[in-house]
Design a protein around this motif. Sequence first.
Motif, PDB file in Angstrom:
ATOM      1  N   TYR A 161       0.813  -1.213   0.000  1.00 28.38           N
ATOM      2  CA  TYR A 161       0.000   0.000   0.000  1.00 28.38           C
ATOM      3  C   TYR A 161       0.847   1.264   0.000  1.00 28.38           C
ATOM      4  N   ILE A 166       3.752  -5.731   1.269  1.00 27.25           N
ATOM      5  CA  ILE A 166       2.974  -6.708   2.027  1.00 27.25           C
ATOM      6  C   ILE A 166       3.145  -8.064   1.329  1.00 27.25           C
ATOM      7  N   PRO A 213      -3.019 -17.658   6.991  1.00 32.23           N
ATOM      8  CA  PRO A 213      -3.601 -17.041   8.173  1.00 32.23           C
ATOM      9  C   PRO A 213      -4.002 -15.597   7.905  1.00 32.23           C
ATOM     10  N   ASN A 214      -4.806 -15.082   8.804  1.00 32.24           N
ATOM     11  CA  ASN A 214      -5.226 -13.698   8.739  1.00 32.24           C
ATOM     12  C   ASN A 214      -4.010 -12.773   8.657  1.00 32.24           C
ATOM     13  N   GLY A 215      -4.033 -11.833   7.747  1.00 36.49           N
ATOM     14  CA  GLY A 215      -2.938 -10.880   7.654  1.00 36.49           C
ATOM     15  C   GLY A 215      -1.751 -11.374   6.841  1.00 36.49           C
ATOM     16  N   GLY A 233      -1.516 -11.560   3.732  1.00 31.76           N
ATOM     17  CA  GLY A 233      -1.362 -10.800   2.499  1.00 31.76           C
ATOM     18  C   GLY A 233      -2.147 -11.390   1.335  1.00 31.76           C
ATOM     19  N   LYS A 234      -3.117 -12.241   1.627  1.00 33.15           N
ATOM     20  CA  LYS A 234      -3.901 -12.881   0.565  1.00 33.15           C
ATOM     21  C   LYS A 234      -4.710 -11.855  -0.223  1.00 33.15           C
ATOM     22  N   THR A 236      -4.193  -8.687  -0.378  1.00 27.71           N
ATOM     23  CA  THR A 236      -3.281  -7.771  -1.057  1.00 27.71           C
ATOM     24  C   THR A 236      -2.759  -8.405  -2.345  1.00 27.71           C
TER      25      THR A 236
HETATM   26  N1  LIG Z   1      -5.625  -0.602   2.844  1.00 27.76           N
HETATM   27  C1  LIG Z   1      -4.516  -0.970   3.534  1.00 27.76           C
HETATM   28  N2  LIG Z   1      -3.561  -0.053   3.818  1.00 27.76           N
HETATM   29  C2  LIG Z   1      -2.445  -0.411   4.500  1.00 27.76           C
HETATM   30  N3  LIG Z   1      -2.198  -1.652   4.948  1.00 27.76           N
HETATM   31  C3  LIG Z   1      -3.111  -2.605   4.689  1.00 27.76           C
HETATM   32  C4  LIG Z   1      -4.323  -2.313   3.971  1.00 27.76           C
HETATM   33  N4  LIG Z   1      -5.040  -3.443   3.871  1.00 27.76           N
HETATM   34  C5  LIG Z   1      -4.311  -4.398   4.488  1.00 27.76           C
HETATM   35  N5  LIG Z   1      -3.161  -3.911   4.977  1.00 27.76           N
HETATM   36  C6  LIG Z   1      -2.134  -4.664   5.704  1.00 27.76           C
HETATM   37  O1  LIG Z   1      -1.633  -5.678   4.858  1.00 27.76           O
HETATM   38  C7  LIG Z   1      -1.418  -6.862   5.576  1.00 27.76           C
HETATM   39  C8  LIG Z   1      -2.070  -8.003   4.855  1.00 27.76           C
HETATM   40  O2  LIG Z   1      -3.449  -7.764   4.755  1.00 27.76           O
HETATM   41  P1  LIG Z   1      -4.375  -8.620   3.816  1.00 27.76           P
HETATM   42  O3  LIG Z   1      -3.770  -8.719   2.477  1.00 27.76           O
HETATM   43  O4  LIG Z   1      -5.743  -8.048   3.908  1.00 27.76           O
HETATM   44  O5  LIG Z   1      -4.316 -10.040   4.530  1.00 27.76           O
HETATM   45  P2  LIG Z   1      -5.279 -11.287   4.401  1.00 27.76           P
HETATM   46  O6  LIG Z   1      -6.237 -11.038   3.298  1.00 27.76           O
HETATM   47  O7  LIG Z   1      -4.368 -12.425   4.119  1.00 27.76           O
HETATM   48  O8  LIG Z   1      -5.958 -11.436   5.713  1.00 27.76           O
HETATM   49  C9  LIG Z   1      -1.966  -6.643   6.976  1.00 27.76           C
HETATM   50  O9  LIG Z   1      -0.883  -6.473   7.840  1.00 27.76           O
HETATM   51  C10 LIG Z   1      -2.762  -5.377   6.885  1.00 27.76           C
HETATM   52  O10 LIG Z   1      -2.594  -4.622   8.058  1.00 27.76           O
END
Ligand SMILES: Nc1ncnc2c1ncn2[C@@H]1O[C@H](COP(=O)(O)OP(=O)(O)O)[C@@H](O)[C@H]1O
Lengths: 239, 304
Positions: free
Chosen positions: A13, A19, A38-40, A42-43, A45
Motif C-alpha cells: 500500500y 505486504i 492465516p489472517n494478515g 497478504g492474501k 493484497t
Molecule cells: N488498505 C490498507 N492499507 C495499508 N495496509 C493494509 C491495507 N489493507 C491491508 N493492509 C495490511 O496488509 C497486511 C495483509 O493484509 P491482507 O492482504 O488483507 O491479509 P489477508 O487477506 O491475508 O488477511 C496486513 O498487515 C494489513 O494490516
Amino acid sequence: MSLLQVDRLVAGYEPGLPIVRGASIRVAPGEIVAVLGPNGAGKSTLIKAIAGLVLVESGEVRFGGQDLRQLPAHRLVRAGLAFVPQTENVFANLTIQENLELAGFFLGRRRCQERVRAMFELFPDLARQRALPAGRLSGGQRQMLAVARALLVEPGMIMLDEPSAGLSPRLVAEVFAKLAEVRAEGTTILMVEQNVKAALALADRAYVLAEGREHLSGSAAELASHGDLASLFLGGANR
Amino acid sequence: MILQQLADGLVLGSIIALGAIGLTLTYAILRFANFAHGEFVTFGAYLALLALGQFQVLSTTTFGPLSFGWPLLASLAAAILATAGLALLLDRLLFARLGRAGVAIAVVMGSFGAALALRNLLFFAFGGEPQYYSRAIQIALPLLPRSVLGGVRATPDQLAVLGVTALLVIAMHLFLSRATLGRAMRAVAHNPQLATVTGIDVAAVVRWTWIIGAGLAAVAGVFAGLTVQIRPTMGLDLLLPLFAAVILGGIGSPFGAVLGGLIVGIAESLAVPLVGAEYRAAVAFLLLILILLVRPTGLFGERG
Ligand SMILES: Nc1ncnc2c1ncn2[C@@H]1O[C@H](COP(=O)(O)OP(=O)(O)O)[C@@H](O)[C@H]1O
Ligand SMILES: [Mg+2]
C-alpha cells in the motif's frame, strides 16, 4: 500453459513497505486454485495486486499472455479477468437489476440483457428481488450477486476473495456448489480462502501464503493431509 | 402576500436547486466540499453575458413575452461549455494534484483559494456594478387575483426559469436512473474501487461529473442573472444556501438537493417580511445548523 502467471510479485500500500514479498503462483485454464493462509498473510493484497488495485513494485503478472501491469485496472474485466472483492462487493445504492446491467455496460445493450437474464436463471433468488436495492440483501444473497456480477461478462477467469466469509455453513455449501457449476462451464477460478476445509474440497490445487510469499503448494489432496497446514494456521504465520 | 412570497421563493429555490445538484454530485463522487462551486455559478452568468455581446447581432426578436430570444439561448449554451471547461481546468491544475496528496482538507482549502481568485478576477474584468442581460422592463403577470391571499404575480422570465428547471430536474433523474453514465456516477459515488473492478473508468466519470455539475451551475447563474442581476458576488451569496440545500437533502442525493434547494429558497423568501431583507441570508445559515443538529444525514442521505 498457464492462464494466470504471477512471478516474484512485490506489492503493498505504500512504497518501500511491501505486504506481498515475492509471491509466485500459476493457474492453468479450467483449474480451481485456492490461496490459503492465516489472517494478515497478504492474501487480499495479493489478489488486489493482480487486479491492479494496489501498488505493484516489481514482478510480473501475465494473464493469457497479456502483461496485466501495463493494463489500467478498469480494463481487466474486458480482458476476461473478473474479480469479486472480499467486502463491499456490490453497489448497495443500486438495485440488483441495476448492479447486473452496470456490470455488462460494455457488452452492448442486447448482449447485456441476454446475460442479465442468464444470471437470473442461474440465481433465481436474485431474479425474485431484482428491484430491491442491493444494500437490503442478506449476506449470502449479496455474495451471490457479487458472483453473478462477475460471471455476467463471461470472464475466462474469476478471482474471489473469501467468498465464504461471514456465511453460515449451509450458505458456504451453496456458494461453493455454484462455483463448481461455474467451473464445469469452463471458467477458471482463483480463490482466496480462510475456510481451509471447504476450499480444499473444491480446489484442484492450493498455495499457502505466509509473510507475503507462498510457503507451501500442492494438490488439494496433498495439502489436506499435510500436517504443517494445521500448525501454520493455529500457530500464526511464524514457522 | 404569503402566496407571492412562496412564488418568489420557488424561483429562488429552483436556482439554488440547479446549483445544489452539481455540488452534491461533486461532493459524493470527488469526496470534497467544493467552495468554488458558487464561482461556477457566477462565471456561468458572466460568460453568458460575454457571449451575448457576440450573439446579439443574430436576432433582436424575443420569444413572445419573454425578455430574451435565440441570442441568450446560444449564450447559455456557450456559458455551459465554457464553465465546464473551467471546472475541468481547475481539476487538472488544482484539485487532482491536491487530491493525490491524500489530505482531504488540502483540496477543500484549495477550492476556497480558487473561489477567491476567480471572484476577484471577475471584479477586475467586469467591475462591481450589477449588469443585466436585457434592459427591457418585464411586466409581472397576475396569476392569482389580490383577493386570494394577496394574489400572485410573476414575470414571464420567472415562469420560464421554473419550467426549464423542472425539465432539467426530470432529465437529471432519468439520466441518473437509466443512463449507463448516470448509473456509473452512482456506482463511483458508492465505491470507486468496486466501480473500477466493474470496468468503469473512474477518471472519466470524474470528468463527466465536473462537466455536468459546472454546466448546471452555469444554468443557475444565467437564471439568477435573468431574474435578479449579474454581480461578481452572486455565487458567493448563493454558496451558503447551496450547502444548506445539499446537506438538507442528504449529501450525494440529487433529488434531495432539489428538494433542499426549494425549501431553502422558500424559507429565505418567507423570512423577508419577518426579519427584513438584510437578514435573509441568515436563514440559510440557521437552517443549516438546524439540520446538522437534528438530522445530520439530511432527508435522503445514505452516509453520515
Ligand atoms: N488498505 C490498507 N492499507 C495499508 N495496509 C493494509 C491495507 N489493507 C491491508 N493492509 C495490511 O496488509 C497486511 C495483509 O493484509 P491482507 O492482504 O488483507 O491479509 P489477508 O487477506 O491475508 O488477511 C496486513 O498487515 C494489513 O494490516
Ligand atoms: Mg483478506
